[in-house]
Design a protein around this motif. Structure first.
Motif, PDB file in Angstrom:
ATOM      1  N   VAL A  86       0.832  -1.205   0.000  1.00  0.00           N
ATOM      2  CA  VAL A  86       0.000   0.000   0.000  1.00  0.00           C
ATOM      3  C   VAL A  86       0.863   1.250   0.000  1.00  0.00           C
ATOM      4  O   VAL A  86       1.592   1.525   0.946  1.00  0.00           O
ATOM      5  CB  VAL A  86      -0.964   0.023   1.207  1.00  0.00           C
ATOM      6  N   GLY A  87       0.785   1.986  -1.114  1.00  0.00           N
ATOM      7  CA  GLY A  87       1.492   3.254  -1.221  1.00  0.00           C
ATOM      8  C   GLY A  87       2.966   3.103  -1.561  1.00  0.00           C
ATOM      9  O   GLY A  87       3.528   2.009  -1.555  1.00  0.00           O
ATOM     10  N   ILE A  88       3.562   4.247  -1.864  1.00  0.00           N
ATOM     11  CA  ILE A  88       4.980   4.315  -2.228  1.00  0.00           C
ATOM     12  C   ILE A  88       5.718   5.060  -1.109  1.00  0.00           C
ATOM     13  O   ILE A  88       5.303   6.134  -0.690  1.00  0.00           O
ATOM     14  CB  ILE A  88       5.151   5.051  -3.574  1.00  0.00           C
ATOM     15  N   GLU A  89       6.774   4.430  -0.608  1.00  0.00           N
ATOM     16  CA  GLU A  89       7.568   4.979   0.500  1.00  0.00           C
ATOM     17  C   GLU A  89       6.760   5.089   1.800  1.00  0.00           C
ATOM     18  O   GLU A  89       7.128   5.849   2.697  1.00  0.00           O
ATOM     19  CB  GLU A  89       8.178   6.342   0.133  1.00  0.00           C
ATOM     20  N   THR A  90       5.664   4.340   1.899  1.00  0.00           N
ATOM     21  CA  THR A  90       4.812   4.410   3.094  1.00  0.00           C
ATOM     22  C   THR A  90       5.434   3.713   4.296  1.00  0.00           C
ATOM     23  O   THR A  90       4.949   3.893   5.418  1.00  0.00           O
ATOM     24  CB  THR A  90       3.415   3.823   2.809  1.00  0.00           C
ATOM     25  N   VAL A  91       6.526   3.010   4.101  1.00  0.00           N
ATOM     26  CA  VAL A  91       7.256   2.447   5.232  1.00  0.00           C
ATOM     27  C   VAL A  91       7.678   3.579   6.170  1.00  0.00           C
ATOM     28  O   VAL A  91       7.785   3.396   7.391  1.00  0.00           O
ATOM     29  CB  VAL A  91       8.465   1.593   4.761  1.00  0.00           C
ATOM     30  N   SER A  92       7.876   4.769   5.613  1.00  0.00           N
ATOM     31  CA  SER A  92       8.302   5.925   6.408  1.00  0.00           C
ATOM     32  C   SER A  92       7.242   6.374   7.423  1.00  0.00           C
ATOM     33  O   SER A  92       7.565   7.090   8.371  1.00  0.00           O
ATOM     34  CB  SER A  92       8.665   7.095   5.495  1.00  0.00           C
TER      35      SER A  92
END
Length: 167
Positions: A86-92
């Motif tokens: 889910v999402g891009i760079e959402t690990v942040s």
């Protein structure tokens, strides 16, 4: 009708339903080179219109990202894996706005809720909510992966087709 399996001469064709409501996108349109160049595997993506991920097929939850909660890995009952990110760079976001509804080892049915997410939290953080659904490369059983999200797509049709080698 929530996914199908059809035998071909030496292979099986398995359909995966769209796990998120929204606009279907080919991987080349994902704003992250790791996904868009196909190096992670084949599949498609969705620009979500709501914050719910459901199971695209029957299977078992293989992994839920423990701290960031933004991605999960399913194992189809035919023995191949599916990554929903889910999402891009959402690990942040470190899990903020993500609410898993399953855990590793859970058996799931097509359409069962897997993960809820706050779309507004992602957008407010300046991140893309585009959600890649990938059949990771390097799986021996997978012959090919086909994105079925063109203009002829209908909601009751699979949006990704996976051709498996028999054996």
């Amino acid at each position: 009708m929530f996914g199908f399996t059809r035998k071909k001469k030496d292979a099986s064709l398995i359909g995966l339903m769209a796990p998120v409501k929204g606009k279907l996108l080919p991987l080349k349109d994902v704003p992250d080179l790791a996904f868009s160049d196909g190096s992670m595997g084949g599949g498609g993506a969705i620009l979500p219109s709501e914050g719910l991920v459901t199971a695209p097929c029957p299977g078992t939850v293989a992994h839920v990202m423990e701290k960031s909660k933004h991605a999960l890995l399913l194992e189809h009952e035919a023995g191949f894996q599916i990554l929903i990110h889910v999402g891009i760079e959402t690990v942040s976001l470190k899990g903020e706005g993500f609410f898993p509804r399953v855990a590793a080892g859970d058996k799931v049915k097509t359409g069962q809720p897997l993960l809820e997410f706050d779309l507004e939290t992602i957008v407010r953080a300046g991140l893309s909510p585009v959600t890649p659904i990938i059949i990771p490369g390097g799986q021996d059983r997978v012959e090919s992966v086909e994105f079925n999200g063109d203009s002829a797509f209908r909601k009751k049709e699979p949006f990704i087709r996976v051709l498996l080698k028999n054996g």
